[in-house]
Design a protein around this motif. Sequence first.
Motif, PDB file in Angstrom:
ATOM      1  N   VAL A 282       0.411 -38.228  -8.623  1.00  0.00           N
ATOM      2  CA  VAL A 282       1.500 -38.754  -7.814  1.00  0.00           C
ATOM      3  C   VAL A 282       0.913 -39.533  -6.646  1.00  0.00           C
ATOM      4  N   LEU A 283       1.744 -40.414  -6.100  1.00  0.00           N
ATOM      5  CA  LEU A 283       1.457 -41.092  -4.842  1.00  0.00           C
ATOM      6  C   LEU A 283       2.589 -40.764  -3.889  1.00  0.00           C
ATOM      7  N   ILE A 284       2.240 -40.340  -2.673  1.00  0.00           N
ATOM      8  CA  ILE A 284       3.214 -39.843  -1.707  1.00  0.00           C
ATOM      9  C   ILE A 284       3.140 -40.658  -0.422  1.00  0.00           C
ATOM     10  N   ALA A 285       4.291 -40.983   0.130  1.00  0.00           N
ATOM     11  CA  ALA A 285       4.397 -41.510   1.487  1.00  0.00           C
ATOM     12  C   ALA A 285       5.034 -40.429   2.341  1.00  0.00           C
ATOM     13  N   ALA A 286       4.369 -40.049   3.440  1.00  0.00           N
ATOM     14  CA  ALA A 286       4.823 -38.886   4.210  1.00  0.00           C
ATOM     15  C   ALA A 286       4.748 -39.141   5.710  1.00  0.00           C
ATOM     16  N   ASP A 287       5.470 -38.315   6.438  1.00  0.00           N
ATOM     17  CA  ASP A 287       5.419 -38.311   7.893  1.00  0.00           C
ATOM     18  C   ASP A 287       4.145 -37.592   8.326  1.00  0.00           C
ATOM     19  N   PRO A 288       3.215 -38.255   9.020  1.00  0.00           N
ATOM     20  CA  PRO A 288       1.974 -37.577   9.387  1.00  0.00           C
ATOM     21  C   PRO A 288       2.181 -36.410  10.354  1.00  0.00           C
ATOM     22  N   ALA A 289       3.276 -36.400  11.093  1.00  0.00           N
ATOM     23  CA  ALA A 289       3.511 -35.320  12.049  1.00  0.00           C
ATOM     24  C   ALA A 289       3.871 -34.010  11.359  1.00  0.00           C
ATOM     25  N   THR A 290       4.565 -34.107  10.220  1.00  0.00           N
ATOM     26  CA  THR A 290       5.099 -32.902   9.584  1.00  0.00           C
ATOM     27  C   THR A 290       4.713 -32.750   8.113  1.00  0.00           C
ATOM     28  N   GLY A 291       4.294 -33.827   7.466  1.00  0.00           N
ATOM     29  CA  GLY A 291       4.039 -33.803   6.038  1.00  0.00           C
ATOM     30  C   GLY A 291       5.283 -34.016   5.196  1.00  0.00           C
ATOM     31  N   LYS A 292       6.444 -34.194   5.834  1.00  0.00           N
ATOM     32  CA  LYS A 292       7.685 -34.421   5.098  1.00  0.00           C
ATOM     33  C   LYS A 292       7.582 -35.717   4.302  1.00  0.00           C
ATOM     34  N   GLU A 293       7.980 -35.657   3.040  1.00  0.00           N
ATOM     35  CA  GLU A 293       7.834 -36.807   2.153  1.00  0.00           C
ATOM     36  C   GLU A 293       8.970 -37.810   2.344  1.00  0.00           C
ATOM     37  N   PHE A 294       8.593 -39.091   2.483  1.00  0.00           N
ATOM     38  CA  PHE A 294       9.566 -40.170   2.453  1.00  0.00           C
ATOM     39  C   PHE A 294       9.885 -40.539   1.000  1.00  0.00           C
TER      40      PHE A 294
END
Length: 408
Positions: A282-294
């Motif tokens: 997989v390829l993931i785009a995430a919020d670096p502050a929380t790891g929450k996935e966009f």
Amino acid sequence: MKFQRRQISGLYFFLFLTLIGSVAFGQVRYIPEKPLLKWTTTIKAPIFASPVTDGEQVFIGGLDSLLYSFNIKTGRMNWRFKTLGEIRSGLCLAADTLFLNGGDGFLYALARKSGTLIWKFATEGEAKYDFADYFHSTPVFYRDRLYFGSGDGSFYAINARTGQLIWKYKTGGIIHTTPAIDDNRIFFGSFDGYVYALNLADGSLAWRFKTVGHRYFPKGEVQGSPAVYGNQVFVGARDYNVYALDQEKGFCHWNKAFTRGWGLSNNIRDSVLYIGSADERVLIAADPATGKEFWKIPMEFLVFGNNAFTDSLLFVGTTIGKMHAIDRSTGIKKWSFETDSYKKYRFDYFKEDDSYRDDIYSIIKTNEQFLEVEILLGGIFSTPILYSDFLIFSSTEGTLYCIQINYP
């Protein structure tokens, strides 16, 4: 990564940014459905290293122990330089000097235009951890010093003008990660299972963080290179975790655990953390502050290299031999470019949808043979580079590709 190739599915989620515009060094005029091949050049050995350019030349090293300079417009060779080891690292370019980790226990300083040796520095020797230890540490230049790790387990700070040792720090394992620098500290990982933060001035330890470990990889070997953003250091290890570590103190803010493999590819662009995984595919785009996935999208095969970016697209390769252009705001794939070897050999191992043939385990019987197949297919382990309207990347078939991604 459990040294077993699996196919999984994924989802893409919601819009997180709207970006249009320009590539590095030029405005985007038109994004084609398929890129145009500008040129290729092939050496007689696999390439795992990532290319570097000065705008006139493209530099790349191969497993044939040779560093090459090619003309960026034509792909014709300008010069080459011989080491005594497999070249698995990228190049560090500073003004008119190239710095190369030669794969033979030496760090080389070369004249950019001619490839002439200026000086070389000897470590205590290079080593390979196992067959899946694909890369060496690329040297990083900062304030007239070079920083890099070695297979001898030491991390080095070298005077970039003279090649003299300034300091070194000994760890308990091979160091093949490329370091990251921020706020007078340097960060790297070791195969001893620790992430290290050293003070740039004297190499003293600021902190170290121990990975959790995994049943298949109890040491939690740190094979992924770190990325820094804000007050955090992001790094992936063989224990199936990507860690977000506090830059000052070294504690873990959050971690993203994978179930099927490693997440060694991590980089930051415009406040977004991009994570590429191996067997998770997989390829993931995430919020670096929380790891929450966009968003999270499936990839047809393993991801080991980092991404190149325009304002609207990212480019990433997989070890099956495909380079993808992906919309950064949605994760939607815009196009894919296939290596020549992928097109030639794909049906020896895969179905039309890139899943393995039903009889694959009668064809491939060992973990090492999986890597041999990836090499045969022209797998892309490297990180692509953008220059003007062109995307340049290497493959394990020994080919350097230059494709035109924008045209009137």
